[in-house]
Design an enzyme around this catalytic site. Sequence first.
Site, PDB file in Angstrom:
ATOM      1  N   SER A 101       6.764  -4.099  -1.422  1.00 22.14           N
ATOM      2  CA  SER A 101       5.864  -4.125  -2.658  1.00 22.14           C
ATOM      3  C   SER A 101       4.903  -3.709  -3.179  1.00 22.14           C
ATOM      4  CB  SER A 101       6.169  -5.787  -2.962  1.00 22.14           C
ATOM      5  OG  SER A 101       5.894  -5.932  -4.256  1.00 22.14           O
ATOM      6  N   ASP A 139       0.159  10.022  -0.539  1.00 29.26           N
ATOM      7  CA  ASP A 139       0.735  10.994  -1.422  1.00 29.26           C
ATOM      8  C   ASP A 139      -1.252  10.986  -2.077  1.00 29.26           C
ATOM      9  OD1 ASP A 139       2.842  10.071  -1.791  1.00 29.26           O
ATOM     10  OD2 ASP A 139       3.374   9.516  -4.372  1.00 29.26           O
ATOM     11  N   LYS A 187      11.505  -2.302  -1.535  1.00 28.50           N
ATOM     12  CA  LYS A 187      11.235  -3.145  -2.701  1.00 28.50           C
ATOM     13  C   LYS A 187       9.821  -2.414  -4.016  1.00 28.50           C
ATOM     14  CE  LYS A 187      10.033  -7.661  -5.323  1.00 28.50           C
ATOM     15  NZ  LYS A 187       8.628  -7.145  -5.978  1.00 28.50           N
TER      16      LYS A 187
END
Length: 425
Positions: A292, A303, A317
Amino acid sequence: MTAVRILFASCLCLLLGMPLAHAQEPAEVPAPLPLDELRTFAEVLERIRTAYVEPVDDATLLENAIRGMLEGLDPHSAYLEPEAFRGLQDSTSGQFGGLGIEVGQEDGFIKVISPIDDTPAARAGIEAGDLIIKIDDQPVKGMSIMDAVEKMRGEVGTSIRLTLVRGTGSPFEVELNRAVIKVASVRSEMLEDGYGYIRVTQFQNNSGDEVRRALNSLAEGKELKGLVLDLRNNPGGVLQSAVEVADAFLDDGLIVYTKGRLPNSELRFNATSNNPGRDIPLVVLINGGSASAAEIVAGALQDQERAVIMGTDSFGKGSVQTVLPLNNDRALKLTTALYYTPDGRSIQAQGIEPDIRVERARLTQDVEERGLREADLAGHLDNGNGIEEQSGVVGEAAERPQDSDYQLNQALILLKGLNITRAKK
């Protein structure tokens, strides 16, 4: 048929979203009510009321129906009765009672997402991925996750026995004593001169501020050559805190965005220029217990090419739960959106893949006797360099975290290599 009419009214309110007074209505036009299914539902209620072997009051039947609606959606949506609602509020503020494990559901069993550091579960050796198959000898197959959590909570000091399965191994039992769980969400230390370590165990309301304080403390009066951000076995927590932690290492750019059906569920979070992490070389450690909010941080830094992600695949998740309070000290914990990394990746049921895969292992020191060196010989010549010769007799040094933690050791080695590369440019 009075009960049937009451049931119809209740079902209409639920399906039209009337109890969710704090949520906005979906943008699309709602579908017509499924009247045939509502009639069946009402008929089932009436049959249970009149034919079940023991009388069951209407309130219990309706609460069971609500609970079933939520549990049938996904493993993370739930109906929170007053005690469970208070427990959820306590867990995000940093203190609660229980065993210290974050759990989910898999194949009807309760799955350990991660044990929390310095809790009864962690000290008993419970690991991410373990399946809980019995609680005090009671099988959990088919038990709701909220019921399982309630059974694991209890009076501080009382004992509980869990039966677990790890991988393809045989079931084993652990006995634990319940405790007040005080979660220090952030801790930090220096691994070596110039190389810092920050561990985030869970994303609580103040975790972003704590990470910034830790960064400033590690860098105070010294050059910070590299940093390990440890998110292993971090089950997640507050979305805003995850954004703040990622922001501590980024100057600009997107951190995460969410998409859902409600207009206010489509959010974008961007980095600010308040970046105490500056351009310090950064390695982020993740594993199967990183879930999460922990995956939001790892995905954003990956990224944005701000950090090297090391370890094993994260939990996967990728959904956002919103707690929607009701008007009777109860609440819905409802999945309202999916989140996406800056590059548009959804990690739902997939997870973050590390840039460098390093499996869990434990380092042990080779205790073979060291051979004699010139400095050990009686009457040896001085070296003439003004440098004290080193004898082969070495005192026992205090053990450091990286001395036994293979993944952490590899992260430190990588940071040193990155520093050498930077110095040569």
